[in-house]
Scaffold this active site. Structure first.
Site, mmCIF file in Angstrom:
data_model
loop_
_atom_site.group_PDB
_atom_site.id
_atom_site.type_symbol
_atom_site.label_atom_id
_atom_site.label_comp_id
_atom_site.label_asym_id
_atom_site.label_seq_id
_atom_site.Cartn_x
_atom_site.Cartn_y
_atom_site.Cartn_z
ATOM 1 C CB VAL A 148 -0.918 0.012 1.252
ATOM 2 C CG1 VAL A 148 -1.683 1.319 1.351
ATOM 3 C CG2 VAL A 148 -1.888 -1.158 1.232
ATOM 4 C CE LYS A 149 2.411 6.966 -4.217
ATOM 5 N NZ LYS A 149 2.982 7.148 -5.555
#
Ligand code: R5P
Length: 262
Positions: free
Chosen positions: A172-173
């Site tokens: 996840v960013k």
């Protein structure tokens, strides 16, 4: 997790340190010719030796990156919106999984807009993409996009990151925020941070340092590298923080002492 999926992820998140410096140059997909990225090939080329992966669209990949380079590609596969359009959250999947494979993507990236008008649509984009990418062992990066009206606080970002992980995102960013540790601790998959708008080099390095200290596995940084007065110096300094645990103040010395070849 199957072998191909693990292998692709390990090309991005380096097993030697468990960390990654991703270079984000996908901004044009909704911002057009972003400052510093007017000629992507010119921007990207000197930075490639220092990037663990390159995050970009297929259009820029095909036209502006030599196919001989040995850098893992994190392919942005969502879009269909623009900065002057009606609603940024109105995104669709814009690249087929077949084309992602043809382009030898090490991972594919999709934005989600939790709390926005098109929340459901973007979460469905993520879930559908994961179903397709799983068939071929391709990891999916969920990007937690934040609408103008949303607070970038730990409560909101924990919600968005956790939802992405629950739907099956492999990493996840998100954005750095106060109490970032809580975001990382409640997200069962690795988290990288975006750099956000250009700030001073020292502030950007502090951001990276704080994020790594609080559990991020790396950065997926764009503007604070390619809009710097010395992009190569900046990516070298970021690498020192991410891979060598160098504190921000020392990393700033690396930035300053690196010759500017911009
Ligand atoms: C935004 O949606 C894009 O995915 C960018 O790649 C992302 O914001 C990271 O770039 P920056 O460090 O410039 O924020």
């Amino acid at each position: 997790m199957d072998w191909g999926m693990k292998n692709r992820l390990s090309r991005i998140i380096k097993p030697e340190t468990g960390k990654t410096v991703m270079l984000a140059v996908d901004h044009g997909y909704f911002l057009g010719p972003t400052s510093g990225l007017e000629k992507p090939s010119k921007t990207v080329e000197p930075l490639l030796p220092y990037a663990d992966s390159l995050m970009l669209t297929r259009g820029v990949l095909r036209t502006s990156v030599n196919a001989n380079v040995n850098v893992p590609i994190v392919l942005r596969v969502s879009g269909g919106n623009s900065i002057v359009g009606e609603d940024l959250s109105n995104e669709a999947i814009t690249v087929s999984i077949k084309d992602a494979i043809r382009l030898n993507a090490a991972a594919v990236a999709v934005s989600i807009y939790v709390g926005s008008k098109y929340e459901h649509q973007t979460l469905k984009n993520l879930a559908d993409l994961i179903d397709q990418a799983e068939d071929y062992g391709i990891p999916v990066l969920a990007v937690t996009a934040v609408g103008k009206e949303m607070a970038r606080d730990a409560r909101y970002l924990s919600l968005a990151c956790r939802i992405a992980a629950e739907l099956g995102a492999h990493f996840v960013k998100t954005y750095y925020c106060e109490d970032f540790k809580a975001v990382v601790e409640s997200c069962p998959v690795p988290v990288v941070i975006a750099g956000g708008k250009k700030v001073s080099e020292m502030d950007a390095l502090k951001l990276a340092d704080n994020a790594i200290s609080e559990g991020a596995v790396g950065v997926d940084m764009g503007r604070n590298i390619f809009q710097s007065t010395n992009p190569v110096g900046m990516i070298k300094a970021v690498r020192a923080i991410v891979h060598d645990n160098v504190p921000a103040a020392k990393a700033y010395d690396i930035f300053k002492s690196s010759k500017n070849k911009k």
